[in-house]
Scaffold this motif. Structure first.
Motif, mmCIF file in Angstrom:
data_model
loop_
_atom_site.group_PDB
_atom_site.id
_atom_site.type_symbol
_atom_site.label_atom_id
_atom_site.label_comp_id
_atom_site.label_asym_id
_atom_site.label_seq_id
_atom_site.Cartn_x
_atom_site.Cartn_y
_atom_site.Cartn_z
ATOM 1 N N LEU A 89 -5.370 -71.634 -3.474
ATOM 2 C CA LEU A 89 -4.282 -71.495 -4.503
ATOM 3 C C LEU A 89 -3.558 -70.155 -4.139
ATOM 4 O O LEU A 89 -2.771 -69.807 -5.032
ATOM 5 N N GLY A 90 -3.691 -69.274 -3.177
ATOM 6 C CA GLY A 90 -3.320 -68.096 -3.004
ATOM 7 C C GLY A 90 -3.553 -66.992 -3.909
ATOM 8 O O GLY A 90 -2.771 -65.983 -4.231
ATOM 9 N N CYS A 91 -4.597 -66.925 -4.540
ATOM 10 C CA CYS A 91 -5.020 -66.000 -5.310
ATOM 11 C C CYS A 91 -5.203 -64.648 -4.568
ATOM 12 O O CYS A 91 -5.616 -64.687 -3.596
ATOM 13 N N ARG A 92 -4.774 -63.521 -5.341
ATOM 14 C CA ARG A 92 -5.029 -62.291 -4.591
ATOM 15 C C ARG A 92 -5.841 -61.291 -5.340
ATOM 16 O O ARG A 92 -6.144 -60.215 -4.814
ATOM 17 N N HIS A 93 -6.615 -62.020 -6.473
ATOM 18 C CA HIS A 93 -7.501 -60.798 -7.114
ATOM 19 C C HIS A 93 -8.797 -61.784 -7.506
ATOM 20 O O HIS A 93 -8.742 -62.787 -8.267
ATOM 21 N N VAL A 94 -9.985 -61.524 -7.035
ATOM 22 C CA VAL A 94 -11.099 -62.216 -7.433
ATOM 23 C C VAL A 94 -12.315 -61.291 -7.894
ATOM 24 O O VAL A 94 -12.329 -60.146 -7.742
ATOM 25 N N ALA A 95 -13.111 -61.928 -8.705
ATOM 26 C CA ALA A 95 -14.334 -61.195 -9.111
ATOM 27 C C ALA A 95 -15.486 -61.974 -8.872
ATOM 28 O O ALA A 95 -15.564 -63.299 -9.091
ATOM 29 N N ILE A 96 -16.465 -61.191 -8.784
ATOM 30 C CA ILE A 96 -18.076 -61.804 -8.502
ATOM 31 C C ILE A 96 -18.912 -61.380 -9.823
ATOM 32 O O ILE A 96 -18.415 -60.297 -10.404
ATOM 33 N N PHE A 97 -19.804 -61.965 -10.305
ATOM 34 C CA PHE A 97 -20.654 -61.817 -11.365
ATOM 35 C C PHE A 97 -22.052 -61.665 -11.132
ATOM 36 O O PHE A 97 -22.759 -62.633 -11.086
ATOM 37 N N GLY A 98 -22.514 -60.548 -10.897
ATOM 38 C CA GLY A 98 -23.863 -60.272 -10.539
ATOM 39 C C GLY A 98 -24.970 -59.823 -12.035
ATOM 40 O O GLY A 98 -24.255 -59.536 -12.885
ATOM 41 N N SER A 99 -26.080 -59.875 -11.777
ATOM 42 C CA SER A 99 -27.127 -59.357 -12.909
ATOM 43 C C SER A 99 -28.191 -58.198 -12.434
ATOM 44 O O SER A 99 -28.426 -58.041 -11.199
ATOM 45 N N ALA A 100 -28.375 -57.464 -13.415
ATOM 46 C CA ALA A 100 -29.100 -56.311 -13.275
ATOM 47 C C ALA A 100 -30.727 -56.651 -13.560
ATOM 48 O O ALA A 100 -31.649 -55.867 -13.166
ATOM 49 N N THR A 101 -30.802 -57.720 -13.846
ATOM 50 C CA THR A 101 -32.102 -58.501 -14.159
ATOM 51 C C THR A 101 -32.601 -59.684 -13.510
ATOM 52 O O THR A 101 -31.681 -60.502 -13.026
ATOM 53 N N GLU A 102 -33.642 -59.847 -13.152
ATOM 54 C CA GLU A 102 -34.150 -60.843 -12.286
ATOM 55 C C GLU A 102 -34.212 -62.239 -13.144
ATOM 56 O O GLU A 102 -33.477 -63.237 -12.638
ATOM 57 N N THR A 103 -34.278 -62.329 -14.541
ATOM 58 C CA THR A 103 -34.486 -63.400 -15.449
ATOM 59 C C THR A 103 -32.783 -64.027 -15.097
ATOM 60 O O THR A 103 -32.696 -65.199 -15.274
ATOM 61 N N PHE A 104 -32.111 -63.216 -15.651
ATOM 62 C CA PHE A 104 -30.515 -63.530 -15.880
ATOM 63 C C PHE A 104 -29.977 -64.000 -14.656
ATOM 64 O O PHE A 104 -29.066 -64.934 -14.536
ATOM 65 N N ALA A 105 -30.442 -63.364 -13.351
ATOM 66 C CA ALA A 105 -29.746 -63.778 -12.053
ATOM 67 C C ALA A 105 -30.262 -65.304 -11.916
ATOM 68 O O ALA A 105 -29.540 -66.129 -11.469
ATOM 69 N N GLN A 106 -31.422 -65.713 -12.167
ATOM 70 C CA GLN A 106 -32.165 -67.136 -12.349
ATOM 71 C C GLN A 106 -31.464 -67.843 -12.920
ATOM 72 O O GLN A 106 -30.956 -69.024 -12.614
ATOM 73 N N ARG A 107 -31.283 -67.712 -14.149
ATOM 74 C CA ARG A 107 -30.301 -68.395 -15.261
ATOM 75 C C ARG A 107 -28.961 -68.539 -15.045
ATOM 76 O O ARG A 107 -28.249 -69.666 -15.161
ATOM 77 N N ASN A 108 -28.407 -67.520 -14.496
ATOM 78 C CA ASN A 108 -26.948 -67.586 -14.597
ATOM 79 C C ASN A 108 -26.496 -67.993 -13.063
ATOM 80 O O ASN A 108 -25.313 -68.651 -13.016
ATOM 81 N N LEU A 109 -27.251 -67.384 -11.913
ATOM 82 C CA LEU A 109 -26.736 -67.957 -10.561
ATOM 83 C C LEU A 109 -27.666 -68.848 -9.900
ATOM 84 O O LEU A 109 -27.373 -69.156 -8.678
ATOM 85 N N ASN A 110 -28.758 -69.003 -10.570
ATOM 86 C CA ASN A 110 -29.608 -69.816 -9.770
ATOM 87 C C ASN A 110 -30.382 -69.345 -8.310
ATOM 88 O O ASN A 110 -30.485 -69.851 -7.415
ATOM 89 N N ARG A 111 -30.222 -67.733 -8.430
ATOM 90 C CA ARG A 111 -30.825 -67.200 -7.497
ATOM 91 C C ARG A 111 -31.657 -66.090 -7.916
ATOM 92 O O ARG A 111 -31.514 -65.578 -9.214
ATOM 93 N N SER A 112 -32.459 -65.572 -7.012
ATOM 94 C CA SER A 112 -33.104 -64.415 -7.581
ATOM 95 C C SER A 112 -32.534 -63.146 -7.542
ATOM 96 O O SER A 112 -31.342 -63.016 -7.038
#
Length: 313
Positions: free
Chosen positions: A104-127
């Motif tokens: 779509l030609g977007c020029r500005h993106v963001a990623i969303f990480g976690s400082a904790t293990e549990t929220f990484a698992q719940r929000n990203l399905n990653r450790s």
């Protein structure tokens, strides 16, 4: 744009208000908001002078059904705003999300990480560790395509499952996101447990690790009524970019204790009283949030919207 303070305790002369209402504010709404209403919301916020308005997120509809119309929304905005629509930030959780943003030609993106293990698992399905491996190719490809990349880091003050989050853990996680190539790091008080003293401690710790306030933004939630006090502490520490959500909309679909974001209007009212420039028309944002509150069928959570919506300022 933002201007950093010139000495300890001095406040910035100007700040950048990073508006997240259309994405972070609406993502937790149970009733689907029509795409046309979202587009009008974005247009009015831009017209009010907000320099950055995050439009949507390319997440799987199963995760956040409210944002399933991301491509349709951006298409509608491009019809109305022209090329300017491509500068609106969008959240991309992974390479698949980035593919859609690139198409779509977007020029500005963001990623969303976690400082904790549990929220990484719940929000990203990653450790906690796996999230960085997931983000690395996304950030690299975005940068190679000439995109601006922002990184959000959630649970920087407390986590509903793990409790208090150590400052050194937050700094280490934030440094890793910046080292991947993110240009700015937004530190999130996702469940609103942060306090002014902790804000100063965290900014100082990042400084000691070689990350100055000019690379940081703050993303406060008002669960305990501390968002403005925390904002003032961040201003004293030299932070000059603040995330806020028009009308105080928002929460987090993966953390039930995460209540509303810092309201854009409440932030603007305080900054105006401090003589800090934003370039934003407070009255226009109030009117926009009042209209969205009518669309959602409930009063705005923002104290300033409630105070001014019917009275002028």
């Amino acid at each position: 744009m933002s201007t950093s303070s010139t000495g300890p305790g001095q406040l910035p002369a100007a700040v950048t208000v990073y508006e997240v209402g259309p994405r972070d504010g609406l993502q937790n709404e149970a009733a689907l908001v029509p795409t046309e209403v979202k587009a009008a919301f974005v247009e009015r916020l831009l017209a009010a002078g907000l320099p950055v308005v995050e439009a949507t997120s390319f997440v799987h509809p199963r995760w956040v059904p409210q944002l399933a119309d991301a491509a349709e929304l951006l298409g509608l905005l491009e019809e109305r705003l022209g090329d300017r629509a491509r500068d609106l930030p969008v959240l991309v959780p992974n390479d698949r999300g980035l593919d859609r943003a690139l198409e779509l030609g977007c020029r500005h993106v963001a990623i969303f990480g976690s400082a904790t293990e549990t929220f990484a698992q719940r929000n990203l399905n990653r450790s906690f560790e796996e999230q960085f491996a997931m983000f690395e190719p996304t950030v690299r490809r975005a940068r190679d395509a000439g995109m601006e990349v922002r990184a959000y880091l959630s649970m920087c003050f407390g986590d509903p499952w793990e409790g208090d989050v150590a400052v050194d853990r937050v700094v280490a996680a934030g440094r890793r996101l910046l080292d991947l190539g993110a240009g700015q790091l937004s530190l999130g008080d996702t469940i609103g447990v942060g306090t002014a003293g902790r804000v100063g401690e965290l900014v100082a710790a990042f400084g000691a690790a070689g990350v100055g306030p000019e690379r940081l933004a703050m993303h406060f939630h008002d669960t305990y009524g501390q968002a403005l006090a925390n904002t003032y502490a961040a201003l004293q520490a030299g932070i000059a970019t603040f995330d806020a959500s028009a009308g105080g909309l928002g929460g987090c679909p993966y953390a039930e204790s995460a209540t509303g974001n810092l309201a854009t209007e409440d932030l603007l009212w305080m900054l105006r009283g401090l003589g800090i420039e934003t370039g934003v028309d407070l009255d226009a944002v109030v009117a926009t949030s009042a209209e969205m509150a009518r669309q959602l069928g409930r009063p705005s959570p923002s104290a300033v919207v409630r105070a001014l919506a019917g009275s002028g300022s």
